[in-house]
Design a protein around this motif. Structure first.
Motif: not given
Length: 321
Positions: A9-13, A21-27, A43-49
């Motif tokens: 989850a660095g710059h590119l991650g 998260q925006q994609s309609e092909k992935y969950e 996780a706290e800033e963006f809500g990703y698990k």
């Protein structure tokens, strides 16, 4: 929708996380970053698990998106593939050619798909012109970047030039015959400026220049072939196509005509292919989803990523000589 997890989850991650998260092909199921404190902030800033181990994340998904430092690509891919998961691996595919070849062997053994993140293949200017690039015989590329400390842990060939190596190998359908190259270290332990000349068996010659200490950014490639010149600006996402054909018997007032010493006349005309705006990173991720769902070949295969890495190391070997 395919369940996907991101490693790194660095710059590119972070960009990959946002797009998935925006994609309609992935969950997007979640992510793992070896810096757990950094992961907690994201996780706290963006809500990703956030997952606390690679194994638990791999177990929860269908696809693993590897956006970790290059040194760990092989280790991450190996664990994911052996768990039966499809893998998207950021470029370069791995740290060594031997590792890359083992990734290919594992993917075949476990019957999973893999794609390498050579994002310039999805650049709209390259897409707009790729079908026009037909048997080029001379190619010139310049990929210049202003200094950024991120990436200086690897030679400029693996950091920048590999983009152009992959693009060239995708349009030149011939084996590499000979490579000459030179590189200069200015502020890093590895070369910051490099030039390479690649000769192919069919006679094509490619001249590549890369620098990460330039005063301005530039990402341009020029393809010269019989009766055509094609310029692709990967940075500004524009292209230029100049073609030549036999001149008409009675040229119009505004026709551009060239005549050589033998009296042969050619007409110059400009083709303006439409460049459709896109998000190249989202496109590369979503076409990988299509390849998995439809059981088709990914656009940038593990084999192609490995071949680009092999040529990159042949260039680096020239520096040592």
């Amino acid at each position: 929708m395919l369940k996907v997890g991101v490693l790194g989850a660095g710059h590119l991650g972070k960009i990959h996380l946002k797009l998935l998260q925006q994609s309609e092909k992935y969950e997007l199921v979640g992510f793992y970053d070896e810096n757990l404190e950094n992961g907690k902030k994201i996780a706290e800033e963006f809500g990703y698990k956030q997952f606390n181990t690679i194994a638990t994340l791999i177990h929860a998904v269908d696809v693993i998106d590897i956006v970790t430092p290059t040194l760990s690509h092989y280790k991450c891919a190996k664990v994911a593939i052996k768990s039966g998961k499809h893998v998207f691996i950021e470029k370069p595919i791995s740290n060594t050619v031997a590792e890359a070849e083992e990734i290919i062997a594992l993917a075949n053994e476990y019957n999973v798909k893999g794609q390498v993140g050579h994002v310039e293949r999805f650049n709209p200017a390259f897409i707009a012109t790729k079908d026009m690039i037909d048997n080029p015989m001379f190619i010139e590329t310049h990929r210049l970047a202003e200094f950024n400390p991120r990436g200086t842990d690897v030679p400029v060939v693996l950091d920048l030039m590999i983009h152009d190596i992959d693009a060239i190998l995708s349009v030149v359908h011939s084996k590499v015959k000979k490579i000459n190259a030179s590189g200069v270290s200015v502020i890093s332990d590895t070369p910051d400026i490099a030039n390479a000349r690649i000769e192919f068996e069919n006679g094509c010659v490619a001249n590549l220049t890369s620098s990460r200490i330039s005063l301005k950014n530039m990402r341009k490639s020029r393809f010269f072939q019989k009766d055509a010149y094609i310029s692709v600006d990967f940075l500004d996402k524009v292209c230029e196509v100049v073609k030549m054909k036999d001149a008409p018997e009675t040229p119009g007032d505004f026709d551009m005509i060239l005549q050589n010493a033998e009296g042969m006349k050619k007409q110059i005309y400009f083709a303006n292919p439409e460049v459709a705006p896109n998000n190249a990173i989202l496109d590369e991720l979503e076409t990988f989803a299509d390849a998995i769902i439809n059981n088709t070949t990914p656009i940038v295969t593990l084999e192609q990523g490995t071949e680009a890495l092999r040529v990159a190391y042949q260039i680096i070997d020239c520096f040592k000589k």
